[in-house]
Design a protein around this motif. Sequence first.
Motif, mmCIF file in Angstrom:
data_model
loop_
_atom_site.group_PDB
_atom_site.id
_atom_site.type_symbol
_atom_site.label_atom_id
_atom_site.label_comp_id
_atom_site.label_asym_id
_atom_site.label_seq_id
_atom_site.Cartn_x
_atom_site.Cartn_y
_atom_site.Cartn_z
ATOM 1 N N PHE A 1 0.651 -1.152 0.006
ATOM 2 C CA PHE A 1 -0.009 0.043 0.056
ATOM 3 C C PHE A 1 0.921 1.322 -0.022
ATOM 4 C CE2 PHE A 1 -1.203 3.472 2.832
ATOM 5 C CZ PHE A 1 -2.343 3.903 2.218
ATOM 6 N N ALA A 2 1.833 1.307 0.988
ATOM 7 C CA ALA A 2 2.809 2.555 1.075
ATOM 8 C C ALA A 2 3.600 2.798 -0.239
ATOM 9 C CB ALA A 2 3.565 2.345 2.194
ATOM 10 N N LYS A 3 3.914 1.698 -1.055
ATOM 11 C CA LYS A 3 4.613 1.964 -2.018
ATOM 12 C C LYS A 3 3.797 2.518 -3.353
ATOM 13 C CE LYS A 3 8.684 -1.095 -2.678
ATOM 14 N NZ LYS A 3 9.003 -2.470 -2.362
ATOM 15 N N HIS B 1 1.620 7.056 -6.098
ATOM 16 C CA HIS B 1 1.345 6.619 -7.484
ATOM 17 C C HIS B 1 -0.395 6.679 -7.627
ATOM 18 C CE1 HIS B 1 0.737 4.193 -11.035
ATOM 19 N NE2 HIS B 1 1.156 5.187 -11.628
ATOM 20 N N ASP B 2 -0.852 5.996 -7.188
ATOM 21 C CA ASP B 2 -2.724 5.726 -7.235
ATOM 22 C C ASP B 2 -3.133 5.273 -6.085
ATOM 23 O OD1 ASP B 2 -4.941 5.125 -7.762
ATOM 24 O OD2 ASP B 2 -4.594 4.187 -9.738
ATOM 25 N N ARG B 3 -3.714 6.115 -5.030
ATOM 26 C CA ARG B 3 -3.835 5.738 -3.833
ATOM 27 C C ARG B 3 -5.308 4.621 -3.737
ATOM 28 N NH1 ARG B 3 -5.335 11.072 -0.247
ATOM 29 N NH2 ARG B 3 -3.016 11.469 -1.035
ATOM 30 N N ASP B 4 -6.140 4.955 -4.774
ATOM 31 C CA ASP B 4 -7.316 4.007 -5.062
ATOM 32 C C ASP B 4 -6.899 2.550 -5.299
ATOM 33 O OD1 ASP B 4 -9.011 5.849 -4.005
ATOM 34 O OD2 ASP B 4 -9.291 6.827 -6.184
ATOM 35 N N GLU B 5 -6.026 2.594 -6.217
ATOM 36 C CA GLU B 5 -5.421 1.505 -6.567
ATOM 37 C C GLU B 5 -4.673 0.514 -5.229
ATOM 38 O OE1 GLU B 5 -5.550 -0.017 -9.722
ATOM 39 O OE2 GLU B 5 -4.353 -1.845 -9.095
ATOM 40 N N ALA B 6 -3.907 1.248 -4.578
ATOM 41 C CA ALA B 6 -3.040 0.964 -3.448
ATOM 42 C C ALA B 6 -3.986 0.202 -2.433
ATOM 43 C CB ALA B 6 -2.258 2.209 -3.039
ATOM 44 N N ILE B 7 -5.198 1.017 -2.294
ATOM 45 C CA ILE B 7 -5.912 0.516 -1.053
ATOM 46 C C ILE B 7 -6.985 -0.600 -1.214
ATOM 47 C CG2 ILE B 7 -7.928 1.991 -1.407
ATOM 48 C CD1 ILE B 7 -5.984 1.593 2.163
ATOM 49 N N ALA B 8 -7.235 -0.875 -2.864
ATOM 50 C CA ALA B 8 -8.160 -1.836 -3.100
ATOM 51 C C ALA B 8 -8.029 -3.017 -2.435
ATOM 52 C CB ALA B 8 -8.229 -1.814 -4.632
ATOM 53 N N ASN C 1 2.031 10.861 5.791
ATOM 54 C CA ASN C 1 1.325 11.096 4.344
ATOM 55 C C ASN C 1 0.319 10.058 4.210
ATOM 56 O OD1 ASN C 1 2.948 13.365 3.729
ATOM 57 N ND2 ASN C 1 4.442 11.967 3.285
ATOM 58 N N ASN C 2 0.374 8.962 4.489
ATOM 59 C CA ASN C 2 -0.646 7.947 3.918
ATOM 60 C C ASN C 2 -1.542 7.168 5.094
ATOM 61 O OD1 ASN C 2 0.940 5.870 5.483
ATOM 62 N ND2 ASN C 2 2.207 5.217 3.806
ATOM 63 N N ALA D 1 -6.271 4.527 7.214
ATOM 64 C CA ALA D 1 -7.285 4.290 8.300
ATOM 65 C C ALA D 1 -8.898 4.651 8.021
ATOM 66 C CB ALA D 1 -6.804 5.356 9.474
ATOM 67 N N SER D 2 -8.922 5.760 7.275
ATOM 68 C CA SER D 2 -10.407 6.101 6.934
ATOM 69 C C SER D 2 -10.871 5.174 5.857
ATOM 70 C CB SER D 2 -10.379 7.645 6.495
ATOM 71 O OG SER D 2 -9.750 7.821 5.276
ATOM 72 N N SER D 3 -10.083 4.402 5.143
ATOM 73 C CA SER D 3 -10.432 3.641 4.194
ATOM 74 C C SER D 3 -10.720 2.203 4.571
ATOM 75 C CB SER D 3 -9.589 3.357 3.009
ATOM 76 O OG SER D 3 -9.173 4.672 2.563
#
Length: 242
Positions: A159-161, A165-172, A197-198, A203-205
């Motif tokens: 996720f952190a990496k 670049h794309d936070r929605d992709e990162a969290i999916a 930053n992240n 936490a909210s996702s």
Amino acid sequence: MAVKLSVNINKIATLRNSRGGNVPDVLQAAINCQVFGADGITVHPRPDERHIRYSDVRQIKPIITTEFNIEGNPKEDKFVQLVLETVPTQVTLVPDTAGQLTSDHGWDTLKEAQYLREIIGVFRQAGIRVSIFVDPVADMVAAAADTGTDRIELYTEAFAKEFHHDRDEAIALYIQAAIVANEKKLGINAGHDLDMNNLAFFASSIPGLLEVSIGHALIADALYYGLENTIQLYKRQLVHSR
Ligand code: PXP
């Protein structure tokens, strides 16, 4: 309820160990983190004791006024003995290999199901809450539920990496993993490379996130902002959790 912040103090021990002696004082740091608002203290003793030492863990336990989380590989007998002796609030089981720089993968909860079931039973029998480190893979989370663990800790490096670049992709994948954990009534912790930053986005996702454990970035930020401010800044990132 806000997500709990457990501060991993391994880096403070690493700094101390680089010089010998007792500066900075790890025990005092554990006391201060709690006074400054940490909801828990995390330590991750490794067999070579290059970060926190087994003796540190024994000394820290009596000064804990919050939650004590000990992380490590239960395949090390010394680790199991230490945890059973100190009886922390929580043990987080991590499949580290010897000499590994830092944790870099979760359990294969399918292949290791039988082993995990047995060792988790040992800790739960001693009244210790158990969490197991897992990658954000729905099948691994589902299988974690069959091991008898109380919680999972989602390994957040991927996720952190991807976050910048794309936070929605990162969290999916993490959201999917959390949904499975919630269905299976597993508590959810998370850690690795979470930072100022992240953290709020993570936490909210994540529905049902209970606790994050943070070491490297938080201790590094403390060089600039001081430990008290930094802990408060991180805690503020957690108030809008789901
Ligand atoms: N969770 C586990 C299982 C870890 O091994 C570590 C690092 O020791 C962390 C969380 C904290 O990661 P970081 O130091 O990147 O915040």
